[in-house]
Design a protein around this motif. Sequence first.
Motif, mmCIF file in Angstrom:
data_model
loop_
_atom_site.group_PDB
_atom_site.id
_atom_site.type_symbol
_atom_site.label_atom_id
_atom_site.label_comp_id
_atom_site.label_asym_id
_atom_site.label_seq_id
_atom_site.Cartn_x
_atom_site.Cartn_y
_atom_site.Cartn_z
ATOM 1 N N ARG A 1 -12.466 19.119 -76.665
ATOM 2 C CA ARG A 1 -11.051 19.390 -76.963
ATOM 3 C C ARG A 1 -10.190 18.196 -76.567
ATOM 4 O O ARG A 1 -10.519 17.467 -75.627
ATOM 5 C CB ARG A 1 -10.560 20.638 -76.221
ATOM 6 C CG ARG A 1 -9.091 21.005 -76.508
ATOM 7 C CD ARG A 1 -8.739 22.377 -75.962
ATOM 8 N NE ARG A 1 -9.526 23.411 -76.627
ATOM 9 C CZ ARG A 1 -9.589 24.679 -76.215
ATOM 10 N NH1 ARG A 1 -8.926 25.053 -75.131
ATOM 11 N NH2 ARG A 1 -10.325 25.563 -76.873
ATOM 12 N N PHE B 1 -6.356 17.447 -75.315
ATOM 13 C CA PHE B 1 -5.092 17.996 -74.841
ATOM 14 C C PHE B 1 -3.996 16.989 -75.166
ATOM 15 O O PHE B 1 -4.015 15.855 -74.682
ATOM 16 C CB PHE B 1 -5.156 18.282 -73.335
ATOM 17 C CG PHE B 1 -6.070 19.432 -73.002
ATOM 18 C CD1 PHE B 1 -5.603 20.743 -73.046
ATOM 19 C CD2 PHE B 1 -7.409 19.213 -72.695
ATOM 20 C CE1 PHE B 1 -6.453 21.809 -72.769
ATOM 21 C CE2 PHE B 1 -8.262 20.268 -72.410
ATOM 22 C CZ PHE B 1 -7.781 21.572 -72.450
ATOM 23 N N GLN C 1 -5.117 21.197 -78.012
ATOM 24 C CA GLN C 1 -4.147 22.099 -77.393
ATOM 25 C C GLN C 1 -2.972 21.278 -76.865
ATOM 26 O O GLN C 1 -3.169 20.213 -76.267
ATOM 27 C CB GLN C 1 -4.800 22.889 -76.257
ATOM 28 C CG GLN C 1 -3.911 23.968 -75.647
ATOM 29 C CD GLN C 1 -4.687 24.909 -74.735
ATOM 30 O OE1 GLN C 1 -5.896 24.754 -74.554
ATOM 31 N NE2 GLN C 1 -4.012 25.888 -74.170
ATOM 32 N N HIS D 1 -4.903 24.924 -80.948
ATOM 33 C CA HIS D 1 -5.024 26.134 -80.138
ATOM 34 C C HIS D 1 -3.641 26.767 -80.052
ATOM 35 O O HIS D 1 -2.638 26.069 -79.874
ATOM 36 C CB HIS D 1 -5.529 25.753 -78.747
ATOM 37 C CG HIS D 1 -5.961 26.919 -77.918
ATOM 38 N ND1 HIS D 1 -5.055 27.770 -77.311
ATOM 39 C CD2 HIS D 1 -7.198 27.378 -77.582
ATOM 40 C CE1 HIS D 1 -5.725 28.694 -76.635
ATOM 41 N NE2 HIS D 1 -7.011 28.489 -76.788
ATOM 42 N N ASP E 1 -2.150 28.617 -77.793
ATOM 43 C CA ASP E 1 -1.484 28.672 -76.484
ATOM 44 C C ASP E 1 -0.949 27.301 -76.082
ATOM 45 O O ASP E 1 -1.647 26.288 -76.198
ATOM 46 C CB ASP E 1 -2.450 29.166 -75.404
ATOM 47 C CG ASP E 1 -2.872 30.610 -75.624
ATOM 48 O OD1 ASP E 1 -2.127 31.349 -76.309
ATOM 49 O OD2 ASP E 1 -3.951 30.995 -75.134
ATOM 50 N N ILE F 1 0.673 25.104 -72.902
ATOM 51 C CA ILE F 1 0.798 25.046 -71.446
ATOM 52 C C ILE F 1 1.971 24.152 -71.089
ATOM 53 O O ILE F 1 2.083 23.039 -71.607
ATOM 54 C CB ILE F 1 -0.504 24.512 -70.809
ATOM 55 C CG1 ILE F 1 -1.676 25.442 -71.126
ATOM 56 C CG2 ILE F 1 -0.345 24.349 -69.296
ATOM 57 C CD1 ILE F 1 -3.029 24.888 -70.709
ATOM 58 N N GLU G 1 -3.242 26.675 -64.700
ATOM 59 C CA GLU G 1 -3.457 27.173 -66.058
ATOM 60 C C GLU G 1 -4.268 26.185 -66.886
ATOM 61 O O GLU G 1 -5.165 26.574 -67.649
ATOM 62 C CB GLU G 1 -2.095 27.425 -66.720
ATOM 63 C CG GLU G 1 -2.180 28.080 -68.086
ATOM 64 C CD GLU G 1 -0.820 28.337 -68.702
ATOM 65 O OE1 GLU G 1 -0.777 28.732 -69.877
ATOM 66 O OE2 GLU G 1 0.207 28.118 -68.015
ATOM 67 N N LEU G 2 -3.976 24.903 -66.728
ATOM 68 C CA LEU G 2 -4.729 23.889 -67.468
ATOM 69 C C LEU G 2 -6.162 23.795 -66.957
ATOM 70 O O LEU G 2 -7.112 23.718 -67.748
ATOM 71 C CB LEU G 2 -4.035 22.527 -67.359
ATOM 72 C CG LEU G 2 -4.732 21.354 -68.060
ATOM 73 C CD1 LEU G 2 -5.017 21.658 -69.524
ATOM 74 C CD2 LEU G 2 -3.890 20.086 -67.931
ATOM 75 N N ALA H 1 -8.070 26.652 -68.412
ATOM 76 C CA ALA H 1 -8.383 26.464 -69.825
ATOM 77 C C ALA H 1 -9.600 25.560 -69.988
ATOM 78 O O ALA H 1 -10.473 25.809 -70.831
ATOM 79 C CB ALA H 1 -7.177 25.866 -70.556
ATOM 80 N N GLN I 1 -12.791 27.495 -68.848
ATOM 81 C CA GLN I 1 -13.239 28.449 -69.867
ATOM 82 C C GLN I 1 -13.904 27.724 -71.032
ATOM 83 O O GLN I 1 -14.926 28.181 -71.567
ATOM 84 C CB GLN I 1 -12.065 29.284 -70.366
ATOM 85 C CG GLN I 1 -12.488 30.375 -71.344
ATOM 86 C CD GLN I 1 -11.387 31.385 -71.609
ATOM 87 O OE1 GLN I 1 -10.295 31.297 -71.068
ATOM 88 N NE2 GLN I 1 -11.682 32.357 -72.448
ATOM 89 N N LEU I 2 -13.347 26.590 -71.402
ATOM 90 C CA LEU I 2 -13.938 25.787 -72.469
ATOM 91 C C LEU I 2 -15.349 25.327 -72.086
ATOM 92 O O LEU I 2 -16.283 25.405 -72.884
ATOM 93 C CB LEU I 2 -13.045 24.576 -72.744
ATOM 94 C CG LEU I 2 -13.461 23.627 -73.857
ATOM 95 C CD1 LEU I 2 -13.428 24.336 -75.200
ATOM 96 C CD2 LEU I 2 -12.529 22.417 -73.877
#
Length: 230
Positions: free
Chosen positions: A129, A131, A159, A191, A193, A195, A207-208, A211, A214-215
Amino acid sequence: MTDAEPRIDFVEVGRKIFAQNCEFVWAASRLDELPPMGPVEVAFAGRSNVGKSSLLNALTGRKTLARTSHTPGRTQQLNFFALGPEPEAPLLRLVDMPGYGYAAVSKEKIAGWTRLMQDFLRGRASLARVFVLIDGRHGVKDVDRDMLKRLDQAALSYQVVLTKRDEVKKASVEKTIAEAQAVLRQHPAAHPDVIFLSSHKGEGLGELRAAIAQLLFERDRTIFAPAQIL
């Protein structure tokens, strides 16, 4: 994750991941200089001076991991950082990309950076991903939209992360997020969502990290057990 599996606190998992050792391991200014593909990679893109280096330092809890500067264009190559117990076999690689948009360098050098980024985005199977950092004070600009289009064309998951939350009035935070989400609805690879964080005050960093955790979990669950992260 199936119904039979326990819920995972990715905020806590992310905290544990980013509490581990992190160090610079590689730099590339041309496609043939890229490191061999291996661990999962996440990259950070954004306009020059949007705060990429500050974010990397804040995420990892290290003040000087990535070089910060008030001069746009200081990151002039792809910089790779290994995160995990062993630099030779990290859980994750963080990639600091050259800033796009204004930079105090020649047009030829900017064109070279652009080609490098495009080649990297199109041909890196280990890149999970990107960011995309956008200044929360100003919202999505035309140069940001150009970057989002490039990522759409590369069919690469990305994202948006809004920066400098501490410099935005609290009453405007939700509106700023909603405006960014409205833009992203026009981009198929984005994505949904958004942040909104502050590297300076630490807001949104958890939060980042969650993310990214989870990825990582979705890409390869087996890497978590040896490090006793879960």
